[in-house]
Design an enzyme around this catalytic site. Structure first.
Site, PDB file in Angstrom:
ATOM      1  N   LYS A  94       5.293  -6.627   0.729  1.00 38.91           N
ATOM      2  CA  LYS A  94       5.621  -6.403  -0.846  1.00 38.91           C
ATOM      3  C   LYS A  94       7.029  -7.103  -1.330  1.00 38.91           C
ATOM      4  O   LYS A  94       7.922  -6.936  -0.500  1.00 38.91           O
ATOM      5  CB  LYS A  94       5.793  -4.831  -0.909  1.00 38.91           C
ATOM      6  N   GLU A 151       3.612  -4.554  11.367  1.00 41.81           N
ATOM      7  CA  GLU A 151       4.040  -3.729  10.505  1.00 41.81           C
ATOM      8  C   GLU A 151       3.179  -3.039   9.619  1.00 41.81           C
ATOM      9  O   GLU A 151       2.107  -3.889   9.396  1.00 41.81           O
ATOM     10  CB  GLU A 151       5.202  -4.365   9.619  1.00 41.81           C
ATOM     11  N   ASP A 152       3.345  -1.883   8.795  1.00 37.63           N
ATOM     12  CA  ASP A 152       2.350  -1.490   8.012  1.00 37.63           C
ATOM     13  C   ASP A 152       2.709  -2.361   6.559  1.00 37.63           C
ATOM     14  O   ASP A 152       1.823  -3.100   5.929  1.00 37.63           O
ATOM     15  CB  ASP A 152       2.475  -0.129   7.627  1.00 37.63           C
ATOM     16  N   LYS A 212       5.290   5.181  12.211  1.00 37.78           N
ATOM     17  CA  LYS A 212       4.210   5.453  12.241  1.00 37.78           C
ATOM     18  C   LYS A 212       3.226   4.681  11.599  1.00 37.78           C
ATOM     19  O   LYS A 212       2.233   4.688  12.014  1.00 37.78           O
ATOM     20  CB  LYS A 212       3.801   7.101  12.159  1.00 37.78           C
ATOM     21  N   GLY A 213       3.568   3.936  10.438  1.00 40.47           N
ATOM     22  CA  GLY A 213       2.707   3.392   9.623  1.00 40.47           C
ATOM     23  C   GLY A 213       1.669   2.433  10.211  1.00 40.47           C
ATOM     24  O   GLY A 213       0.597   2.483   9.531  1.00 40.47           O
ATOM     25  N   ASP A 250       1.953   6.222   4.347  1.00 41.84           N
ATOM     26  CA  ASP A 250       1.994   7.625   3.776  1.00 41.84           C
ATOM     27  C   ASP A 250       2.969   7.934   2.603  1.00 41.84           C
ATOM     28  O   ASP A 250       3.631   6.879   2.345  1.00 41.84           O
ATOM     29  CB  ASP A 250       2.653   8.629   4.851  1.00 41.84           C
ATOM     30  N   PHE A 274       4.219   1.737  -4.961  1.00 43.17           N
ATOM     31  CA  PHE A 274       4.281   2.522  -3.924  1.00 43.17           C
ATOM     32  C   PHE A 274       2.924   2.697  -3.262  1.00 43.17           C
ATOM     33  O   PHE A 274       1.946   3.184  -4.085  1.00 43.17           O
ATOM     34  CB  PHE A 274       5.069   3.805  -4.029  1.00 43.17           C
ATOM     35  N   VAL A 275       2.676   2.096  -2.037  1.00 44.80           N
ATOM     36  CA  VAL A 275       1.156   2.085  -1.578  1.00 44.80           C
ATOM     37  C   VAL A 275       1.212   3.146  -0.573  1.00 44.80           C
ATOM     38  O   VAL A 275       1.793   3.314   0.306  1.00 44.80           O
ATOM     39  CB  VAL A 275       1.173   0.695  -0.853  1.00 44.80           C
ATOM     40  N   ARG A 314      -2.142   9.165   5.033  1.00 45.23           N
ATOM     41  CA  ARG A 314      -2.319   7.910   6.013  1.00 45.23           C
ATOM     42  C   ARG A 314      -3.721   7.870   6.264  1.00 45.23           C
ATOM     43  O   ARG A 314      -4.156   6.627   6.881  1.00 45.23           O
ATOM     44  CB  ARG A 314      -1.600   8.412   7.337  1.00 45.23           C
ATOM     45  N   ASP A 333       9.058  -4.284   2.899  1.00 43.05           N
ATOM     46  CA  ASP A 333       9.579  -3.841   1.584  1.00 43.05           C
ATOM     47  C   ASP A 333      10.952  -4.882   1.227  1.00 43.05           C
ATOM     48  O   ASP A 333      10.869  -5.964   0.894  1.00 43.05           O
ATOM     49  CB  ASP A 333       9.734  -2.499   1.266  1.00 43.05           C
TER      50      ASP A 333
END
Ligand code: IMP
Ligand code: MG
Length: 181
Positions: free
Chosen positions: A134, A102-103, A45-46, A162, A155-156, A168, A106
């Site tokens: 990241k 993509e959000d 969902k990001g 989220d 962690f962002v 969000r 990682d």
């Protein structure tokens, strides 16, 4: 949600910095695909907020939008996770210019799986656009064509990202610093 935990998140990128990054990325994509048709594939969902803003800033490109949902299943005792597609593309990407949106990337696991999956459907070209790249935990080799921000670790949250489905909606991006930085 304002509690002791969410108060630990520190400002990282302001609303204005996020907007500037989105405009820059949309400009790069507009230059690269001028006059073409491009299918933007948001990873739920990001990416929903980023994708919504990005496609509205793209110029002289015929925009199509679709979504996929990928979940990573792993055991708590193992760092190994296996991505699974729980919602697939509904638009056929065959012969199209496709950009995965993509959000955050990682480890790169989700993305490398998704790239393989979409490549098998024969797009004309497949690129990757991420709001945040990241770097620290990257272990799958993936090429990132368009990146809004690069961060090393932490962690962002915010702007679609989220923590346990919360935060969000933040217009800015915040970070939970690692190791009590
Ligand atoms: P990867 O497969 O390790 O690259 O993980 C990517 C996915 O993990 C992202 O699409 C996010 O949903 C989630 N994720 C990784 N890092 C963060 C973060 O810092 N904040 C929020 N979600 C994250
Ligand atoms: Mg998430």
């Amino acid at each position: 949600m304002t509690d002791k935990f969410t108060e630990k998140f520190k400002p990282l990128f302001t609303r204005e910095e996020v907007e500037d990054a989105v405009i820059r990325l949309a400009g790069e994509i507009s230059r690269d695909f001028r006059g073409e048709e491009v299918l933007f594939v948001g990873v739920l969902k990001g990416s929903f907020i980023f994708l919504a803003d990005l496609v509205r800033k793209v110029k002289d490109v015929s925009v199509e939008v679709d979504f996929v949902r990928v979940r990573s299943y792993g055991s708590s005792t193992s760092p190994e996770t296996k991505p699974v597609i729980t919602k697939d593309l509904e638009v056929n990407p065959a012969g199209k210019f496709v950009i995965i949106v993509e959000d955050i990337i990682d480890t790169g696991e989700t993305l490398s799986y998704l790239i393989k999956h979409i490549r098998a459907m024969n797009p004309k070209d497949l690129r990757v656009c991420t709001l945040i790249d990241k770097r620290e935990r990257r272990h799958s080799r993936v090429q990132v064509d368009y990146a809004g921000f690069t961060v090393e670790k932490g962690f962002v949250v915010g702007y679609g990202l989220d923590v346990g489905e919360k935060l969000r909606e933040l217009e800015e991006i915040k970070v939970l610093p690692e190791n009590n930085e």
